[in-house]
Design a protein around this motif. Structure first.
Motif, short mmCIF file in Angstrom:
data_model
loop_
_atom_site.label_atom_id
_atom_site.label_comp_id
_atom_site.label_asym_id
_atom_site.label_seq_id
_atom_site.Cartn_x
_atom_site.Cartn_y
_atom_site.Cartn_z
N MET A 1 0.84 -1.21 0.00
CA MET A 1 0.00 0.00 0.00
C MET A 1 0.87 1.26 0.00
O MET A 1 1.90 1.28 0.65
N TYR A 2 0.42 2.25 -0.73
CA TYR A 2 1.17 3.51 -0.80
C TYR A 2 0.35 4.67 -0.26
O TYR A 2 -0.88 4.64 -0.24
N LYS A 3 1.07 5.73 0.16
CA LYS A 3 0.39 6.98 0.45
C LYS A 3 1.13 8.11 -0.27
O LYS A 3 2.33 7.99 -0.58
N ILE A 4 0.39 9.18 -0.54
CA ILE A 4 0.99 10.35 -1.19
C ILE A 4 0.94 11.50 -0.20
O ILE A 4 -0.09 11.73 0.45
N ILE A 5 2.08 12.18 -0.07
CA ILE A 5 2.16 13.29 0.89
C ILE A 5 2.42 14.58 0.11
O ILE A 5 3.34 14.64 -0.71
N ILE A 6 1.61 15.58 0.37
CA ILE A 6 1.69 16.84 -0.38
C ILE A 6 1.82 18.02 0.58
O ILE A 6 1.08 18.11 1.57
N GLU A 7 2.76 18.91 0.30
CA GLU A 7 2.79 20.22 0.96
C GLU A 7 2.20 21.19 -0.06
O GLU A 7 2.80 21.45 -1.11
N GLY A 8 1.03 21.72 0.23
CA GLY A 8 0.30 22.48 -0.78
C GLY A 8 0.52 23.98 -0.79
O GLY A 8 1.52 24.47 -0.27
N ASN A 9 -0.45 24.67 -1.41
CA ASN A 9 -0.46 26.14 -1.48
C ASN A 9 0.78 26.68 -2.17
O ASN A 9 1.41 27.63 -1.70
N LYS A 10 1.11 26.08 -3.29
CA LYS A 10 2.30 26.48 -4.03
C LYS A 10 1.95 26.43 -5.51
O LYS A 10 1.32 25.48 -5.97
N LYS A 11 2.34 27.47 -6.25
CA LYS A 11 2.04 27.48 -7.71
C LYS A 11 2.95 26.49 -8.44
O LYS A 11 4.07 26.23 -8.00
N GLU A 384 -3.53 24.62 2.15
CA GLU A 384 -2.43 25.04 3.03
C GLU A 384 -2.05 23.86 3.92
O GLU A 384 -2.94 23.17 4.44
N GLY A 385 -0.76 23.62 4.11
CA GLY A 385 -0.33 22.55 5.02
C GLY A 385 -0.17 21.22 4.33
O GLY A 385 -0.12 21.12 3.11
N THR A 386 -0.12 20.17 5.16
CA THR A 386 0.22 18.83 4.65
C THR A 386 -1.03 17.97 4.44
O THR A 386 -1.85 17.82 5.34
N THR A 387 -1.13 17.40 3.25
CA THR A 387 -2.20 16.44 2.96
C THR A 387 -1.57 15.07 2.81
O THR A 387 -0.56 14.92 2.11
N VAL A 388 -2.15 14.09 3.47
CA VAL A 388 -1.69 12.71 3.30
C VAL A 388 -2.84 11.93 2.66
O VAL A 388 -3.93 11.85 3.22
N ILE A 389 -2.58 11.40 1.47
CA ILE A 389 -3.62 10.62 0.78
C ILE A 389 -3.32 9.14 0.95
O ILE A 389 -2.34 8.62 0.40
N GLU A 390 -4.18 8.48 1.71
CA GLU A 390 -4.02 7.04 1.90
C GLU A 390 -4.66 6.30 0.73
O GLU A 390 -5.45 6.90 -0.01
#
Ligand code: EPU
Length: 419
Positions: A1-11, A384-390
């Protein structure tokens, strides 16, 4: 299983190259089984759905060579083995082996296919079509045994312009005796791509891309080289993403005509879009207008872009309505978007409303299916901030190198294996 981690709010800015179409490639590979010699298919995306088809080809004893984006398949000596529940369930498109093996051997035994849980997903139209061609269909505990003494061309009218049924019936009819005419056929670009592939092998199919397809049966299909068409759903996903956070994003290797319905919606929202011969340039703009979306068969607004679009609509100024007419269970992303701060409600299983603009905040969310996953990637990159997609495995089923492509245009995104 994988997860995707994103730091957002960036062009993001730069070029994104579109890969070969998932929904085309997953039909071309089972279609290759019909060839009496070796075929070569290029521009095949590196996605897990293709790995699953590769497994079925190996199970049947086909000779398969994969190098970069090219796959060579020699099915001249395959065995007509039962396609087990374990491998049939790995993806929806395993059902294309019903049409191709029935055509090749006049018998196929396989279990009900898998795929994303976006609705009941019956295959009655496929089976009715096989029967019209002269086959007998038996089913017990999800195992389908389809046999025919011979397949004879006939007229088949589809109750619904189903993508899967149209392709499966083309596969079943391509070597049938006489002429088959499919009316109310689906018109998606992958239908045309599959028909062109079969014609390159010597099949006689005309009318693909219109609602009436004519197939004159042939006895032998020869070797050919064929390229997978660019993925218009991947194209649309990146167009939607660029409309939210793009600064001069150029999406390359696209066929703009295939995303006409999306271009017109983004236009209505006020997104600046420049269309080239095989590229689309988008820069995000503030004050997007809300829009109403109704999913329809091609060339209408694609259901596969409805969920990605929901993420963008959280940024529009006012109330947008979504009417999903193809699948009964395609709003599972809405609950996840709400966790991130979206003002959205599911009204019925075909209608949802989103009232923007919403400030999205990174959260731990779950991809429930492929396009829901794409919706959450877009939301995560806006937030804004960190999103973790399971459950990111769903996303890897259909988007080639999505993390690499987004990293290249400046996104802060990574893929991690779950412990
Ligand atoms: N339907 C029936 N009976 C059938 C076949 C379909 O009632 O025998 C109904 C379905 O329940 C659905 C509608 O007809 O309500 C459309 O189904 P269709 O057969 O067109 O869809 P599909 O072939 O199962 C393909 C794509 C989907 C995409 C749809 C619609 C593949 C492998 N899958 O599914 O892609 O949403 O067409 O365009 O090509 C995706 O890529 O995320 C995805 C789900």
């Amino acid at each position: 299983m994988y997860k995707i981690i994103i730091e957002g709010n960036k062009k993001i800015s730069g070029n994104i190259k579109i890969s070969g179409s998932k929904n085309s490639a997953v039909a071309l590979i089972p279609a290759a089984v019909l060839c009496d010699e070796e075929v070569t298919i290029a521009n095949v995306p590196k996605i897990s759905d293709i790995d699953a088809l590769d497994e079925i080809l190996n199970h049947l004893g086909a000779k398969v060579e994969r190098e970069d984006d090219t796959i060579k398949i020699d099915s001249s000596k395959i065995e007509n083995k039962l396609i087990t529940q374990k491998i049939a369930k790995k993806l929806r498109a395993s059902y294309y082996f019903m049409g191709s093996l029935l055509s090749k051997f006049k018998k196929v035994e396989m279990y009900f296919p898998g795929g994303c849980s976006i609705g009941a997903r019956p295959i009655n139209l496929h089976l009715k079509g096989f029967e019209a061609l002269g086959a007998k269909v038996e089913e017990k505990d999800n195992l389908f045994i389809i046999t025919a003494d011979k397949l004879i061309g006939t007229k088949i009218n589809l109750d619904f312009a189903s993508v899967g049924a149209t392709i499966n019936l083309m596969l079943a009819a391509v070597k049938a005796e006489g002429t088959t005419i499919i009316t109310n056929a689906a018109k998606e670009p992958h239908i045309v791509n599959v028909a062109t592939f079969l014609n390159n092998m010597g099949a006689k199919i005309s009318g693909a891309g219109t609602s009436e397809i004519k197939i004159e049966g042939v006895k032998y299909l020869h070797s050919c080289f064929h390229e997978v068409v660019p993925d218009y759903i991947e194209t649309g996903t990146y167009m939607i993403l660029a409309s939210a956070i793009g600064k001069e994003v150029v999406i390359e290797n696209v066929i703009p005509d295939h995303v006409e319905s999306l271009i017109s919606k983004l236009d209505e929202m006020g997104v600046p879009i420049q269309i080239g011969v095989d590229s689309i340039k988008i820069s995000a703009k503030n004050n997007l207008k809300p829009v109403n979306i109704k999913t329809q068969v091609y060339p209408g607004f694609p259901t596969d872009l409805q969920q990605p679009m929901a993420a963008l609509l959280t940024q529009a100024n006012g109330k947008s309505m979504i009417n999903e007419t193809i699948w009964e269970n395609r709003f599972l992303n809405i609950a996840e978007l709400k966790k991130m701060g979206a003002t959205a409600e599911i009204l019925t299983n075909s209608k949802a409303v989103i009232v923007g603009p919403n400030k999205l905040i990174g959260k731990k969310v779950k991809a429930t299916d492929l396009r829901a996953g794409a919706s959450l990637i877009i939301a995560g990159l806006i937030a804004e901030g960190t999103t973790v997609i399971e459950n990111a495995d769903y996303i890897l089923r259909g988007y080639e190198d999505i993390v690499e492509k987004l990293t290249k245009v400046g996104a802060n995104i990574k893929l991690e294996k779950c412990e």
